[in-house]
Scaffold this motif. Sequence first.
Motif, mmCIF file in Angstrom:
data_model
loop_
_atom_site.group_PDB
_atom_site.id
_atom_site.type_symbol
_atom_site.label_atom_id
_atom_site.label_comp_id
_atom_site.label_asym_id
_atom_site.label_seq_id
_atom_site.Cartn_x
_atom_site.Cartn_y
_atom_site.Cartn_z
ATOM 1 N N TYR A 6 22.428 18.223 30.691
ATOM 2 C CA TYR A 6 21.482 19.320 30.835
ATOM 3 C C TYR A 6 20.658 19.133 32.113
ATOM 4 C CZ TYR A 6 22.712 20.293 25.966
ATOM 5 O OH TYR A 6 23.390 20.576 24.804
ATOM 6 N N ASP A 7 19.962 20.189 32.529
ATOM 7 C CA ASP A 7 19.315 20.175 33.847
ATOM 8 C C ASP A 7 17.821 20.432 33.769
ATOM 9 O OD1 ASP A 7 21.672 19.739 35.326
ATOM 10 O OD2 ASP A 7 22.179 21.870 35.241
ATOM 11 N N LEU A 8 17.073 19.670 34.540
ATOM 12 C CA LEU A 8 15.650 19.897 34.748
ATOM 13 C C LEU A 8 15.425 20.426 36.163
ATOM 14 C CD1 LEU A 8 14.159 16.634 33.205
ATOM 15 C CD2 LEU A 8 14.028 18.933 32.228
ATOM 16 N N LEU A 9 14.458 21.308 36.307
ATOM 17 C CA LEU A 9 14.116 21.820 37.631
ATOM 18 C C LEU A 9 13.790 20.679 38.580
ATOM 19 C CD1 LEU A 9 13.430 24.177 39.539
ATOM 20 C CD2 LEU A 9 11.121 24.189 38.552
ATOM 21 N N THR A 10 13.107 19.675 38.091
ATOM 22 C CA THR A 10 12.724 18.544 38.931
ATOM 23 C C THR A 10 13.937 17.822 39.500
ATOM 24 O OG1 THR A 10 12.457 17.375 36.825
ATOM 25 C CG2 THR A 10 10.451 18.106 37.936
ATOM 26 N N GLY A 11 15.012 17.742 38.727
ATOM 27 C CA GLY A 11 16.219 17.079 39.202
ATOM 28 C C GLY A 11 16.956 17.885 40.254
ATOM 29 N N VAL A 12 17.124 19.194 40.007
ATOM 30 C CA VAL A 12 17.857 20.020 40.975
ATOM 31 C C VAL A 12 17.048 20.237 42.253
ATOM 32 C CG1 VAL A 12 19.309 21.162 39.265
ATOM 33 C CG2 VAL A 12 17.111 22.194 39.872
ATOM 34 N N PHE A 13 15.724 20.074 42.181
ATOM 35 C CA PHE A 13 14.925 20.100 43.409
ATOM 36 C C PHE A 13 15.450 19.080 44.414
ATOM 37 C CE2 PHE A 13 10.565 21.875 41.868
ATOM 38 C CZ PHE A 13 10.969 23.154 42.203
ATOM 39 N N GLY A 14 15.822 17.902 43.920
ATOM 40 C CA GLY A 14 16.263 16.846 44.819
ATOM 41 C C GLY A 14 17.738 16.870 45.142
ATOM 42 N N LEU A 15 18.578 17.220 44.156
ATOM 43 C CA LEU A 15 20.022 17.091 44.330
ATOM 44 C C LEU A 15 20.669 18.283 45.039
ATOM 45 C CD1 LEU A 15 21.088 15.598 40.872
ATOM 46 C CD2 LEU A 15 20.732 14.381 43.031
ATOM 47 N N ALA A 16 20.282 19.500 44.676
ATOM 48 C CA ALA A 16 20.969 20.682 45.201
ATOM 49 C C ALA A 16 20.985 20.766 46.725
ATOM 50 C CB ALA A 16 20.365 21.954 44.589
ATOM 51 N N PRO A 17 19.853 20.478 47.420
ATOM 52 C CA PRO A 17 19.879 20.605 48.884
ATOM 53 C C PRO A 17 20.781 19.600 49.591
ATOM 54 C CG PRO A 17 17.621 20.735 48.071
ATOM 55 C CD PRO A 17 18.478 20.260 46.929
ATOM 56 N N LEU A 43 8.693 19.437 44.150
ATOM 57 C CA LEU A 43 9.695 19.742 45.165
ATOM 58 C C LEU A 43 9.617 18.745 46.320
ATOM 59 C CD1 LEU A 43 11.839 21.471 46.564
ATOM 60 C CD2 LEU A 43 10.020 23.027 47.299
ATOM 61 N N VAL A 44 8.423 18.510 46.810
ATOM 62 C CA VAL A 44 8.240 17.574 47.921
ATOM 63 C C VAL A 44 8.619 16.149 47.505
ATOM 64 C CG1 VAL A 44 6.536 16.509 49.460
ATOM 65 C CG2 VAL A 44 6.472 18.981 49.039
ATOM 66 N N GLY A 45 8.154 15.728 46.344
ATOM 67 C CA GLY A 45 8.408 14.361 45.901
ATOM 68 C C GLY A 45 9.873 14.075 45.658
ATOM 69 N N GLY A 46 10.546 14.989 44.939
ATOM 70 C CA GLY A 46 11.944 14.755 44.607
ATOM 71 C C GLY A 46 12.869 14.836 45.800
ATOM 72 N N LEU A 47 12.612 15.808 46.684
ATOM 73 C CA LEU A 47 13.505 16.018 47.823
ATOM 74 C C LEU A 47 13.176 15.073 48.983
ATOM 75 C CD1 LEU A 47 15.787 17.625 49.126
ATOM 76 C CD2 LEU A 47 14.106 19.343 49.822
ATOM 77 N N LEU A 48 11.948 15.108 49.456
ATOM 78 C CA LEU A 48 11.601 14.381 50.682
ATOM 79 C C LEU A 48 11.296 12.904 50.455
ATOM 80 C CD1 LEU A 48 9.385 17.014 52.542
ATOM 81 C CD2 LEU A 48 11.859 16.653 52.666
ATOM 82 N N PHE A 49 10.829 12.549 49.258
ATOM 83 C CA PHE A 49 10.442 11.163 49.023
ATOM 84 C C PHE A 49 11.523 10.348 48.324
ATOM 85 C CE2 PHE A 49 6.452 12.801 50.267
ATOM 86 C CZ PHE A 49 5.588 11.750 50.507
ATOM 87 N N THR A 50 12.497 11.021 47.706
ATOM 88 C CA THR A 50 13.516 10.269 46.962
ATOM 89 C C THR A 50 14.928 10.562 47.457
ATOM 90 O OG1 THR A 50 12.114 10.258 44.985
ATOM 91 C CG2 THR A 50 14.437 9.748 44.670
ATOM 92 N N CYS A 51 15.365 11.808 47.346
ATOM 93 C CA CYS A 51 16.782 12.101 47.603
ATOM 94 C C CYS A 51 17.143 12.071 49.087
ATOM 95 C CB CYS A 51 17.153 13.440 46.973
ATOM 96 S SG CYS A 51 17.145 13.392 45.164
ATOM 97 N N VAL A 52 16.323 12.655 49.943
ATOM 98 C CA VAL A 52 16.642 12.660 51.374
ATOM 99 C C VAL A 52 16.666 11.249 51.959
ATOM 100 C CG1 VAL A 52 15.790 13.335 53.655
ATOM 101 C CG2 VAL A 52 15.993 15.046 51.847
ATOM 102 N N PRO A 53 15.694 10.375 51.653
ATOM 103 C CA PRO A 53 15.802 9.002 52.178
ATOM 104 C C PRO A 53 17.077 8.290 51.733
ATOM 105 C CG PRO A 53 13.573 9.419 51.447
ATOM 106 C CD PRO A 53 14.388 10.600 50.999
ATOM 107 N N LEU A 54 17.465 8.440 50.478
ATOM 108 C CA LEU A 54 18.712 7.828 50.018
ATOM 109 C C LEU A 54 19.911 8.411 50.762
ATOM 110 C CD1 LEU A 54 18.104 7.598 46.167
ATOM 111 C CD2 LEU A 54 18.636 5.679 47.680
#
Length: 284
Positions: free
Chosen positions: A75-86, A245-256
């Motif tokens: 299942y999906d949370l908005l917080t998760g797709v904030f980071g993964l989809a882009p 959005l900022v935390g999940g995308l810019l602070f976690t997923c993009v650095p990885l």
Amino acid sequence: MSYNKPAEFVQTMIDTGEAKVRTSTRDLVLRGMMAGIILSLAVVVAITTIVQTGVGIVGALVFPVGFCILSLMGYDLLTGVFGLAPLAKLENRKGITWSRILRCWGYVGLGNLIGSLLVAFLVALTFTMNFSVEAGAVGQKFIAAATARTVGYAEHGMDGWITVFVKGILCNLMVCLGVIGNMTARSVAGKIAAMWLPIFIFFALVFEHAVVNMFLFPLGMMLGADFGVATWLNWNLIPTVLGNLVGGLLFTCVPLYLTHAKTAPAVDVENDAEIHAEPAFSTK
């Protein structure tokens, strides 16, 4: 091996982001709704244990059970797709556009909201004997928490709004690590352990999570909390969503992504050694 190395699970992150963007509208809403239902019930379990024990950290220890269940069910949370989809867009995957990413975010968020509101109504009903009596100790705890995290922030004006925004950033930094944790291990036990740790941190530190708040504040209002929808949106949900959005995308997923999928060229140690091979006291 039971552990996927960073270079491996980052590729899984990109593939997962692409798959979510391509998912049908029906499935995005349905998966989002079920995630909202499960996460909301986990909040009830956590608050109940806090009231029963009088120890906040106990609630943080049990809350991740809901996140683990919904993640294992796909299942999906908005917080998760904030980071993964882009990530699929950053990788230039065919057919992935920002409009489709926004569509993914919107339908998952809608599903989360529907599921959260449904559980809020059902839980309010059980707390009040079908709205015929006042809520007991657990219900009063929800009212107090919802009031403190809306009216309490509103009393500080813009400083309160910024505080919620930053708490949203810190929250999804941890939550997206939980989402990724599901990809780092190959056994169910390993996945649960990897997800449990960051989710425990976010809940223990009382950071702001958009989907949790889609349940917490409507439930508080249904139980009689003295604030309205506009207060909830302006002083909690909107800054929380932006912070997530900022935390999940810019602070976690993009650095990885940058350091494990778009790794910078390694230092050429061999040539570097040749450059410095000349004796310190050269006669030249």
